[in-house]
Motif scaffolding. Structure first.
Motif, PDB file in Angstrom:
ATOM      1  N   PHE A  52       0.780  -1.034  -0.124  1.00  0.00           N
ATOM      2  CA  PHE A  52      -0.118  -0.155   0.050  1.00  0.00           C
ATOM      3  C   PHE A  52       1.121   1.378   0.235  1.00  0.00           C
ATOM      4  N   LEU A  53       1.933   1.056   0.844  1.00  0.00           N
ATOM      5  CA  LEU A  53       2.875   2.618   0.824  1.00  0.00           C
ATOM      6  C   LEU A  53       3.343   2.919  -0.645  1.00  0.00           C
ATOM      7  N   TRP A  54       4.276   1.978  -1.312  1.00  0.00           N
ATOM      8  CA  TRP A  54       4.224   1.808  -2.349  1.00  0.00           C
ATOM      9  C   TRP A  54       3.844   2.304  -3.582  1.00  0.00           C
ATOM     10  N   PHE A  55       2.352   2.045  -3.323  1.00  0.00           N
ATOM     11  CA  PHE A  55       1.715   1.593  -4.616  1.00  0.00           C
ATOM     12  C   PHE A  55       1.165   3.185  -4.725  1.00  0.00           C
ATOM     13  N   ALA A  56       0.905   3.556  -3.235  1.00  0.00           N
ATOM     14  CA  ALA A  56       0.205   4.677  -2.708  1.00  0.00           C
ATOM     15  C   ALA A  56       1.390   6.262  -3.043  1.00  0.00           C
ATOM     16  N   ARG A  57       2.345   5.526  -3.100  1.00  0.00           N
ATOM     17  CA  ARG A  57       2.979   6.346  -4.087  1.00  0.00           C
ATOM     18  C   ARG A  57       3.725   7.798  -2.006  1.00  0.00           C
ATOM     19  N   LEU A  58       3.876   6.776  -0.822  1.00  0.00           N
ATOM     20  CA  LEU A  58       4.154   7.013   0.410  1.00  0.00           C
ATOM     21  C   LEU A  58       5.561   6.920   0.902  1.00  0.00           C
ATOM     22  N   THR A  59       6.316   6.362  -0.267  1.00  0.00           N
ATOM     23  CA  THR A  59       8.018   6.080  -0.034  1.00  0.00           C
ATOM     24  C   THR A  59       7.945   5.465  -1.579  1.00  0.00           C
ATOM     25  N   LYS A  60       9.592   5.899  -1.756  1.00  0.00           N
ATOM     26  CA  LYS A  60       9.865   5.431  -3.131  1.00  0.00           C
ATOM     27  C   LYS A  60       9.719   4.404  -3.531  1.00  0.00           C
ATOM     28  N   THR A  61      10.456   3.797  -3.061  1.00  0.00           N
ATOM     29  CA  THR A  61      10.288   1.992  -3.470  1.00  0.00           C
ATOM     30  C   THR A  61       9.435   1.173  -2.190  1.00  0.00           C
ATOM     31  N   ARG A  62       9.473   0.114  -2.546  1.00  0.00           N
ATOM     32  CA  ARG A  62       8.698  -1.024  -2.003  1.00  0.00           C
ATOM     33  C   ARG A  62       9.824  -1.659  -0.295  1.00  0.00           C
ATOM     34  N   SER A  63      11.037  -1.485  -0.600  1.00  0.00           N
ATOM     35  CA  SER A  63      12.220  -2.019   0.033  1.00  0.00           C
ATOM     36  C   SER A  63      12.314  -0.874   1.190  1.00  0.00           C
ATOM     37  N   VAL A  64      12.096   0.181   0.634  1.00  0.00           N
ATOM     38  CA  VAL A  64      11.944   1.037   2.079  1.00  0.00           C
ATOM     39  C   VAL A  64      10.724   1.873   2.790  1.00  0.00           C
ATOM     40  N   ARG A  78      -5.268   8.671   6.215  1.00  0.00           N
ATOM     41  CA  ARG A  78      -6.349   8.017   6.323  1.00  0.00           C
ATOM     42  C   ARG A  78      -6.626   7.262   4.756  1.00  0.00           C
ATOM     43  N   ILE A  79      -6.964   5.754   4.992  1.00  0.00           N
ATOM     44  CA  ILE A  79      -7.350   4.700   3.417  1.00  0.00           C
ATOM     45  C   ILE A  79      -8.429   4.954   3.258  1.00  0.00           C
ATOM     46  N   GLU A  80      -8.431   5.464   1.959  1.00  0.00           N
ATOM     47  CA  GLU A  80      -9.929   5.487   1.305  1.00  0.00           C
ATOM     48  C   GLU A  80      -9.968   4.102  -0.133  1.00  0.00           C
ATOM     49  N   ALA A  81      -8.704   3.528   0.346  1.00  0.00           N
ATOM     50  CA  ALA A  81      -8.984   2.754  -0.998  1.00  0.00           C
ATOM     51  C   ALA A  81      -8.203   2.232  -1.416  1.00  0.00           C
ATOM     52  N   LEU A  82      -7.583   0.927  -1.946  1.00  0.00           N
ATOM     53  CA  LEU A  82      -7.002  -0.553  -1.944  1.00  0.00           C
ATOM     54  C   LEU A  82      -6.768   0.660  -3.076  1.00  0.00           C
ATOM     55  N   PRO A  83      -5.252   0.391  -3.584  1.00  0.00           N
ATOM     56  CA  PRO A  83      -5.256   0.787  -5.547  1.00  0.00           C
ATOM     57  C   PRO A  83      -4.702  -0.645  -5.560  1.00  0.00           C
ATOM     58  N   HIS A  84      -4.689  -0.864  -7.176  1.00  0.00           N
ATOM     59  CA  HIS A  84      -4.261  -2.814  -7.640  1.00  0.00           C
ATOM     60  C   HIS A  84      -2.678  -1.973  -7.996  1.00  0.00           C
ATOM     61  N   ARG A  85      -2.630  -1.104  -8.420  1.00  0.00           N
ATOM     62  CA  ARG A  85      -1.720  -1.048  -9.213  1.00  0.00           C
ATOM     63  C   ARG A  85      -0.776   0.622  -8.149  1.00  0.00           C
ATOM     64  N   ARG A  86       0.608   0.712  -8.852  1.00  0.00           N
ATOM     65  CA  ARG A  86       1.997   1.561  -8.090  1.00  0.00           C
ATOM     66  C   ARG A  86       1.183   2.827 -10.111  1.00  0.00           C
ATOM     67  N   GLY A  87       0.059   3.387  -9.967  1.00  0.00           N
ATOM     68  CA  GLY A  87       0.160   4.244 -10.742  1.00  0.00           C
ATOM     69  C   GLY A  87       0.071   5.553 -10.936  1.00  0.00           C
ATOM     70  N   PRO A  88       0.465   6.714 -11.639  1.00  0.00           N
ATOM     71  CA  PRO A  88       0.651   7.831 -11.488  1.00  0.00           C
ATOM     72  C   PRO A  88      -0.452   8.606 -10.062  1.00  0.00           C
ATOM     73  N   ALA A  89       0.615   9.748  -9.694  1.00  0.00           N
ATOM     74  CA  ALA A  89       0.377  10.797  -8.582  1.00  0.00           C
ATOM     75  C   ALA A  89      -1.212  10.873  -8.115  1.00  0.00           C
ATOM     76  N   PRO A  90      -1.895  11.356  -9.239  1.00  0.00           N
ATOM     77  CA  PRO A  90      -3.359  11.858  -9.215  1.00  0.00           C
ATOM     78  C   PRO A  90      -3.695  10.473  -8.339  1.00  0.00           C
ATOM     79  N   GLU A  91      -3.756   9.764  -9.514  1.00  0.00           N
ATOM     80  CA  GLU A  91      -4.300   8.072  -8.635  1.00  0.00           C
ATOM     81  C   GLU A  91      -4.060   7.795  -7.753  1.00  0.00           C
ATOM     82  N   ALA A  92      -2.555   7.837  -7.298  1.00  0.00           N
ATOM     83  CA  ALA A  92      -2.434   7.608  -5.860  1.00  0.00           C
ATOM     84  C   ALA A  92      -3.060   8.835  -4.780  1.00  0.00           C
ATOM     85  N   ARG A  93      -2.662   9.673  -4.714  1.00  0.00           N
ATOM     86  CA  ARG A  93      -3.698  10.376  -3.731  1.00  0.00           C
ATOM     87  C   ARG A  93      -4.485  10.253  -3.579  1.00  0.00           C
TER      88      ARG A  93
END
Length: 120
Positions: free
Chosen positions: A17-29, A71-86
């Protein structure tokens, strides 16, 4: 909304979630953040990246120079563009610095500060 997990899937791994929502740069972070115990889900300290998150959970963690509460509003199914992630989370904090002081424009470095220093 495109890029959102169907309703039959109700949870997702925290690191994804953190990676898909672009809250972190990489999944390992994201995994390191969770493993270090520096992240909370609904007030509970999390020490593992595979913790499950769902819509409605509140995440609290240090992000750059401030404490971020979302607050999590939706669960993304991919790491999409920033507007989609926000669209997958809502930020609940206006910005509190990690040391507890309000993060204001005066506390942040600015390009004009170098010019002001030269004039003094």
């Amino acid at each position: 909304m495109p890029g959102v997990v169907p309703s039959d899937t109700t949870t997702m791994r925290l690191d994804r979630f953190l990676w898909f929502a672009r809250l972190t740069k990489t999944r390992s972070v994201a995994q390191a953040l969770a493993a270090a115990g520096r992240l909370r889900i609904d007030g509970r300290v999390i020490d593992r990246a595979h913790a499950s998150v769902r819509v409605g959970n509140i995440l609290t963690f240090a992000h750059h120079d401030r404490v971020l509460v979302v607050r999590i509003e939706a669960l993304p199914h991919r790491r999409g563009p920033a507007p989609e992630a926000r669209g997958c989370y809502q930020e609940l904090t206006a910005g509190t610095a990690v040391d507890g002081a309000p993060a204001s424009a005066a506390n942040k470095p600015h390009a004009n500060n170098s010019q002001q220093w030269l004039e003094d």
